[in-house]
Design an enzyme around this catalytic site. Sequence first.
Site, PDB file in Angstrom:
ATOM      1  N   ASP A  60       0.809  -1.545   0.080  1.00  0.00           N
ATOM      2  CA  ASP A  60       0.072  -0.133   0.234  1.00  0.00           C
ATOM      3  C   ASP A  60       1.237   0.691   0.040  1.00  0.00           C
ATOM      4  O   ASP A  60       1.711   1.609   0.672  1.00  0.00           O
ATOM      5  CB  ASP A  60      -1.179   0.062   1.530  1.00  0.00           C
ATOM      6  CG  ASP A  60      -1.765   0.887   1.072  1.00  0.00           C
ATOM      7  OD1 ASP A  60      -1.353   2.266   0.401  1.00  0.00           O
ATOM      8  OD2 ASP A  60      -2.799   1.171   2.246  1.00  0.00           O
ATOM      9  N   VAL A  61       1.114   1.901  -0.931  1.00  0.00           N
ATOM     10  CA  VAL A  61       1.242   3.142  -1.459  1.00  0.00           C
ATOM     11  C   VAL A  61       1.555   4.040  -0.071  1.00  0.00           C
ATOM     12  O   VAL A  61       1.804   5.218   0.254  1.00  0.00           O
ATOM     13  CB  VAL A  61       1.798   3.612  -2.409  1.00  0.00           C
ATOM     14  CG1 VAL A  61       1.978   3.013  -3.587  1.00  0.00           C
ATOM     15  CG2 VAL A  61       0.556   4.345  -3.109  1.00  0.00           C
ATOM     16  N   TYR A 151      -9.193  15.672  -6.743  1.00  0.00           N
ATOM     17  CA  TYR A 151      -8.176  14.791  -7.585  1.00  0.00           C
ATOM     18  C   TYR A 151      -6.868  16.048  -8.777  1.00  0.00           C
ATOM     19  O   TYR A 151      -5.823  15.569  -8.042  1.00  0.00           O
ATOM     20  CB  TYR A 151      -8.695  14.439  -8.899  1.00  0.00           C
ATOM     21  CG  TYR A 151      -8.090  13.763  -9.775  1.00  0.00           C
ATOM     22  CD1 TYR A 151      -8.144  12.374  -9.400  1.00  0.00           C
ATOM     23  CD2 TYR A 151      -7.802  13.765 -11.349  1.00  0.00           C
ATOM     24  CE1 TYR A 151      -7.204  11.212 -10.380  1.00  0.00           C
ATOM     25  CE2 TYR A 151      -7.081  13.158 -12.016  1.00  0.00           C
ATOM     26  CZ  TYR A 151      -6.803  11.746 -11.516  1.00  0.00           C
ATOM     27  OH  TYR A 151      -6.081  11.250 -12.282  1.00  0.00           O
ATOM     28  N   LYS A 155      -3.127  15.682  -7.986  1.00  0.00           N
ATOM     29  CA  LYS A 155      -2.331  15.915  -9.132  1.00  0.00           C
ATOM     30  C   LYS A 155      -1.422  16.966  -9.425  1.00  0.00           C
ATOM     31  O   LYS A 155       0.078  17.147 -10.058  1.00  0.00           O
ATOM     32  CB  LYS A 155      -3.083  15.413 -10.890  1.00  0.00           C
ATOM     33  CG  LYS A 155      -3.193  14.048 -10.211  1.00  0.00           C
ATOM     34  CD  LYS A 155      -2.135  12.855 -10.172  1.00  0.00           C
ATOM     35  CE  LYS A 155      -3.409  11.590 -10.251  1.00  0.00           C
ATOM     36  NZ  LYS A 155      -1.862  10.647 -10.668  1.00  0.00           N
ATOM     37  N   VAL A 184      -7.220   7.609 -20.453  1.00  0.00           N
ATOM     38  CA  VAL A 184      -6.959   6.248 -21.423  1.00  0.00           C
ATOM     39  C   VAL A 184      -7.606   4.880 -20.611  1.00  0.00           C
ATOM     40  O   VAL A 184      -8.541   5.592 -20.165  1.00  0.00           O
ATOM     41  CB  VAL A 184      -5.902   6.346 -20.323  1.00  0.00           C
ATOM     42  CG1 VAL A 184      -4.480   5.265 -20.283  1.00  0.00           C
ATOM     43  CG2 VAL A 184      -4.438   6.927 -20.082  1.00  0.00           C
TER      44      VAL A 184
END
Length: 235
Positions: A60-61, A151, A155, A184
């Site tokens: 888990d980062v 978000y 980012k 994407v």
Amino acid sequence: MNLKDKVAYITGGTKGIGLGVAQTLLDVGMRVAISGRSEASVDQGLKSLKSDKVLGIVSDVCKIADEQKAVNGILEKWGQLDIVLANAGVGNFAAIDEMTDEQWHQMIDTNLNGVFHTLKASVDALKRSKGYYMTLASLAGTNFFANGAGYNASKFGVVGFTQAAMLDLRKYDIKVTTIMPGSVATHFNNNVPDDSDAWKIQPEDIGQLVLDLLKMHPRTLPSKIEVRPTRPDKK
């Protein structure tokens, strides 16, 4: 960089962009470690890649201890670490007055704190290998939009973090790049990729981009790359 038998670590590498990059690197003879938050997701990623040069890691980062353990496991298995792609990310989209505290912190902890944890855990190994650290940001790292406050914040932070890290680390001959894709074709935001996603960037396209960066002459560093579909969806 001669890529055969180089070692890469890809966070969030069990599906989507991470999996696409992993396959591309395996195809050119590299050894690749992929991580995910659950054993089930890691197992699924390993089944998709079908290679004896891939290592699956549950990490888990959001937790620096997990990332340090992941890097230690890679070094124990292969003795080196040459390329790191901090790709793990989540998105919760809601107006700021409707966003929950949990949604906010999930994005900041994963998308922003995670890239720091991954770099902090791997930087000593990258110094030894004169390696490459990449982050997967987004066009949302420079373009804000309604319902994207959390978000965007994460980012925008990834872009700023990566560019500053690039200035800190180039004296060690470590290359640092942030990749900023538009749409994407992945499972991001509960999407299920199908033929209607054909206009989007495909995960293997990001894999090709990563490969191109690795093949760039050592004297040249594309430090921030925006990439978008050639033609947007016509709705």
